[in-house]
Structure formats: C-alpha cells, structure tokens
Design an enzyme around this catalytic site. Sequence first.
Site, mmCIF file in Angstrom:
data_model
loop_
_atom_site.group_PDB
_atom_site.id
_atom_site.type_symbol
_atom_site.label_atom_id
_atom_site.label_comp_id
_atom_site.label_asym_id
_atom_site.label_seq_id
_atom_site.Cartn_x
_atom_site.Cartn_y
_atom_site.Cartn_z
ATOM 1 N N ASN A 9 1.101 -1.035 -0.126
ATOM 2 C CA ASN A 9 0.080 0.095 -0.060
ATOM 3 C C ASN A 9 0.878 1.160 -0.158
ATOM 4 O O ASN A 9 1.504 1.583 1.050
ATOM 5 C CB ASN A 9 -0.892 -0.233 1.199
ATOM 6 C CG ASN A 9 -1.578 1.353 1.374
ATOM 7 O OD1 ASN A 9 -1.822 2.086 0.342
ATOM 8 N ND2 ASN A 9 -2.216 1.255 2.539
ATOM 9 N N TRP A 10 1.148 1.848 -1.135
ATOM 10 C CA TRP A 10 2.087 3.029 -1.244
ATOM 11 C C TRP A 10 1.367 4.323 -0.696
ATOM 12 O O TRP A 10 2.292 5.313 -0.631
ATOM 13 C CB TRP A 10 2.354 3.129 -2.750
ATOM 14 C CG TRP A 10 3.155 1.995 -3.664
ATOM 15 C CD1 TRP A 10 3.751 0.777 -2.809
ATOM 16 C CD2 TRP A 10 3.405 1.775 -5.053
ATOM 17 N NE1 TRP A 10 4.157 0.156 -3.466
ATOM 18 C CE2 TRP A 10 4.363 0.583 -4.980
ATOM 19 C CE3 TRP A 10 3.239 2.513 -5.853
ATOM 20 C CZ2 TRP A 10 4.685 0.285 -6.069
ATOM 21 C CZ3 TRP A 10 3.767 2.216 -7.241
ATOM 22 C CH2 TRP A 10 4.401 1.038 -7.145
ATOM 23 N N LYS A 11 0.350 4.288 -0.406
ATOM 24 C CA LYS A 11 -0.447 5.449 0.224
ATOM 25 C C LYS A 11 -0.116 6.606 -0.694
ATOM 26 O O LYS A 11 0.179 6.466 -1.929
ATOM 27 C CB LYS A 11 0.170 5.576 1.517
ATOM 28 C CG LYS A 11 -0.080 4.520 2.349
ATOM 29 C CD LYS A 11 -0.052 4.822 4.084
ATOM 30 C CE LYS A 11 -0.233 3.369 4.629
ATOM 31 N NZ LYS A 11 -0.142 3.489 6.020
ATOM 32 N N HIS A 95 -9.612 1.478 4.512
ATOM 33 C CA HIS A 95 -8.152 1.545 5.456
ATOM 34 C C HIS A 95 -8.356 2.511 6.576
ATOM 35 O O HIS A 95 -9.069 3.410 6.617
ATOM 36 C CB HIS A 95 -7.209 2.092 4.449
ATOM 37 C CG HIS A 95 -5.843 2.113 5.136
ATOM 38 N ND1 HIS A 95 -5.514 3.070 5.800
ATOM 39 C CD2 HIS A 95 -4.916 1.240 5.094
ATOM 40 C CE1 HIS A 95 -4.268 2.755 6.447
ATOM 41 N NE2 HIS A 95 -3.795 1.674 5.657
ATOM 42 N N GLU A 97 -6.869 4.762 7.546
ATOM 43 C CA GLU A 97 -6.509 6.252 7.212
ATOM 44 C C GLU A 97 -7.863 6.991 6.670
ATOM 45 O O GLU A 97 -8.115 8.276 6.803
ATOM 46 C CB GLU A 97 -5.296 6.813 6.407
ATOM 47 C CG GLU A 97 -4.040 6.305 7.211
ATOM 48 C CD GLU A 97 -2.951 5.905 6.562
ATOM 49 O OE1 GLU A 97 -2.819 5.669 5.389
ATOM 50 O OE2 GLU A 97 -2.068 5.317 7.233
ATOM 51 N N GLU A 167 -5.497 -4.548 10.702
ATOM 52 C CA GLU A 167 -4.308 -3.791 10.854
ATOM 53 C C GLU A 167 -4.816 -2.978 12.166
ATOM 54 O O GLU A 167 -5.585 -2.046 12.190
ATOM 55 C CB GLU A 167 -4.436 -2.816 9.670
ATOM 56 C CG GLU A 167 -4.144 -3.517 8.309
ATOM 57 C CD GLU A 167 -3.234 -2.522 7.333
ATOM 58 O OE1 GLU A 167 -2.573 -2.825 6.913
ATOM 59 O OE2 GLU A 167 -4.357 -1.384 6.955
ATOM 60 N N GLY A 173 2.342 2.441 10.741
ATOM 61 C CA GLY A 173 3.303 3.682 10.394
ATOM 62 C C GLY A 173 4.160 3.884 11.590
ATOM 63 O O GLY A 173 4.680 5.063 11.570
ATOM 64 N N SER A 212 3.303 -1.976 10.176
ATOM 65 C CA SER A 212 4.633 -1.967 10.598
ATOM 66 C C SER A 212 5.014 -3.406 10.178
ATOM 67 O O SER A 212 6.307 -3.968 11.067
ATOM 68 C CB SER A 212 5.016 -1.405 11.858
ATOM 69 O OG SER A 212 4.756 -0.128 11.777
ATOM 70 N N GLY A 233 2.892 -0.906 4.133
ATOM 71 C CA GLY A 233 3.139 0.379 3.936
ATOM 72 C C GLY A 233 4.226 0.721 3.650
ATOM 73 O O GLY A 233 4.874 0.486 2.633
ATOM 74 N N GLY A 234 5.083 1.335 4.813
ATOM 75 C CA GLY A 234 6.646 1.871 4.630
ATOM 76 C C GLY A 234 7.329 0.951 3.834
ATOM 77 O O GLY A 234 8.071 1.409 2.940
HETATM 78 P P1 PGA Z 1 2.723 0.367 7.498
HETATM 79 O O1 PGA Z 1 1.295 0.488 6.899
HETATM 80 O O2 PGA Z 1 3.285 -1.118 7.002
HETATM 81 O O3 PGA Z 1 3.499 1.628 7.011
HETATM 82 O O4 PGA Z 1 2.381 0.163 8.891
HETATM 83 C C1 PGA Z 1 0.451 -0.722 6.695
HETATM 84 C C2 PGA Z 1 -0.960 -0.072 5.987
HETATM 85 O O5 PGA Z 1 -1.425 0.971 6.497
HETATM 86 O O6 PGA Z 1 -1.499 -0.707 5.429
#
Ligand code: PGA
Length: 250
Positions: A9-11, A95, A97, A167, A173, A212, A233-234
């Site tokens: 998930n590149w956001k 998600h 967010e 999640e 994050g 994470s 994500g990251g």
């Molecule tokens: P993260 O994000 O790996 O940076 O914690 C995961 C996500 O939001 O899907």
Amino acid sequence: MRKPLIAGNWKMNGSRASIKELLDGIKAGIDEVKTAEVAVCPPFVYLADVQQQLSGTPIAWGGQNLSTEEKGAFTGEIAASMLLDFGCKYVIVGHSERRTLYGEDDAVVAVKYGVARQAGLKPILCIGETLEEREKGITEDVIARQLNAVIEKEGVAALGDGVIAYEPVWAIGTGKTATPEQAQAVHGFIRNLIADKDAAVAEQVRIQYGGSMNAANAAELLSMPDIDGGLIGGASLKAEDFLTICRAAG
Ligand code: PGA
C-alpha cells in the site's frame, strides 16, 4: 491451502521516476518469490504507468480506495469501472486512514465492499482497533462490528470474494508491530467469527496482517496459522525490503 497475498500500500508516496525504479527492483527479484501472490496499490494517477510496467508479470495491482457511486457528478472520485479499465485486480476498502481522516464509517465501507465486489474487483477489507480500544479491552467488539457491517449488508459468502486485512491502528506507520501471538489471536477470532456463519468461507478467506510489517519481522508473523499474508505500507516502498517480505511468505 490459502495462497498468501503480500500487497504494497504505497499510500500518497512516489513519483513517476521513483515508481519506475521501485517496480524495476521488484520485477528483478520476483522469480525468487515461489508461493506468495504479490500486488501493489499505487496512487490513482500512477495506475496507467503501473499497468504498463507490470502487464505480463506475475505482479498484480489495485487501487487504494474507490467511490460508492458508479459514475456521474462526484468530483474527485474514482469509480470501480475506472479501476478495472486500468487492469486492477484489487482495491483497498476501509483503510484506517480513510476511516479516521476521511470519515468513512462502517456503513460506507460496507457499500464500497459491495460495489467493488459486484464490479469484479477483489476488495481488501481493512479492519482494526485503535490503541484506546485495545487498552479498554474491546478489540474483539470493534473487529466484530467492522466485519458484521459487511456481512449484514453483503452476506457472509461475499467475504469469499475478497481479502481481509487486520491492521491494528496503533501499529500502522508507528514501527510498533503486534507480536505474532497478538496478531494470531485476532486473526483466529476473525476466522472463528466467519466460521460460525459459514465454515467453508472461513477456511478459504485470506486474512492479511498489516501494521509495521517489515523485512525483519515478516517471517515470524507469517508463520502463524491464520496469517495469510501482509498489507505493507512503509516497507513496500523499498524493493529489497518488499521482496524480503514476499519471500518470507513462501
Ligand atoms: P505500515 O502501513 O506498514 O507503514 O505500518 C500498513 C498499512 O497502512 O496498510
């Protein structure tokens, strides 16, 4: 056997140049990923680039969000049909967010799940508790509420058409990962909740962990019996880290 799915998930990250470099790196190492299915979810504007660069490879791609509407006067929105037009297989729905920053509640998420599924996309349904909810001891209530919103609207069989991503919001994050035992406990709870309604769907549905997950902790998390992949994500923004996670999934 459930085939693990590792999805990036590149956001809201990247540029045309950085995405080309990232995909070149992933493509160069993808042959070493033996079992897992791999996907990336870029920002919408890069879908055409991603489609062009990934067509003919084993790597799938998807959107990070979609509209509840089919088409029309909805400025700034992207329809399921548009994602299909660019070859998307997956779309992330609900998600945290989107839920916390853009006010998507369980009802909206359930509608999006249905719209995606009916269009032929595989929704990746994100669920998870906040730190406050975990500390209050209501993690399972929150997970059940988020999941039941989709089950009540679409029916339990609909979960078989998608993927669930557990999640924990406090792990996204933050560099703070759920322990494999903590994650497994919730994954097991999710599978049991589904099994009470339909054992076959529960057995089949893939439940990813997200929050994470990285090159160092992926193998341990992925070794748990009910963890069927990761939503990353990251660590999905670095080809080598992402590939390490993909290889850890088999
Ligand atoms: P993260 O994000 O790996 O940076 O914690 C995961 C996500 O939001 O899907």
